[in-house]
Design a protein around this motif. Structure first.
Motif, PDB file in Angstrom:
ATOM      1  N   VAL A  43       0.839  -1.207   0.000  1.00  0.00           N
ATOM      2  CA  VAL A  43       0.000   0.000   0.000  1.00  0.00           C
ATOM      3  C   VAL A  43       0.870   1.252   0.000  1.00  0.00           C
ATOM      4  N   GLN A  44       1.890   1.275   0.839  1.00  0.00           N
ATOM      5  CA  GLN A  44       2.757   2.447   0.931  1.00  0.00           C
ATOM      6  C   GLN A  44       3.608   2.617  -0.321  1.00  0.00           C
ATOM      7  N   PHE A  90      -4.655   4.012  -8.331  1.00  0.00           N
ATOM      8  CA  PHE A  90      -5.637   3.411  -7.427  1.00  0.00           C
ATOM      9  C   PHE A  90      -5.025   3.281  -6.038  1.00  0.00           C
ATOM     10  N   HIS A  91      -5.884   3.215  -5.055  1.00  0.00           N
ATOM     11  CA  HIS A  91      -5.440   3.126  -3.669  1.00  0.00           C
ATOM     12  C   HIS A  91      -6.030   1.872  -3.039  1.00  0.00           C
TER      13      HIS A  91
END
Length: 118
Positions: A72-73, A82-83
């Motif tokens: 994610v980081q 996108f996250h």
């Protein structure tokens, strides 16, 4: 270590669900390992072995969650379009600045000069 992981888990509830689950699984690791060593010291090898296996499984979950948080980081740092969700828990806590309306910054030079004049 279990007490430290409990403190970290409580503090992590201000950030996101992934951190909270990492520290929850690490808390479980240390509790299971301490109970395993206790049972092994009393001669109960069957229960001690199951506790060691449970601690290993919980540590595996913690490492998967840590790897997910790393991804994610990395995606966020590289600006991917996108996250991935981490479950933000910051909305559940009221910040200190909003709670104290008459608070002041101790590093502000204007406030330092007025300190004690009231």
């Amino acid at each position: 270590m279990a007490v430290l992981m409990l403190i970290f888990m409580i503090c992590a509830t201000r950030t996101n669900i992934v951190y909270t689950l990492i520290f929850l699984s690490l808390l479980l690791v240390f509790l299971l390992l301490s109970s395993a060593y206790w049972r092994l010291a009393e001669g109960d090898a069957a229960v001690g072995d199951r506790c060691v296996k449970g601690a290993g499984a919980s540590l595996f979950v913690a490492s998967l969650l840590g790897f997910y948080l790393l991804i994610v980081q990395l995606f966020e740092a590289l600006g991917f379009p996108f996250h991935l969700p981490v479950g933000d828990l910051g909305i559940l806590w009221e910040s200190r600045k909003n709670k104290e309306n008459n608070s002041y910054d101790v590093e502000d030079p204007a406030v330092i000069g007025d300190y004690g004049s009231s």
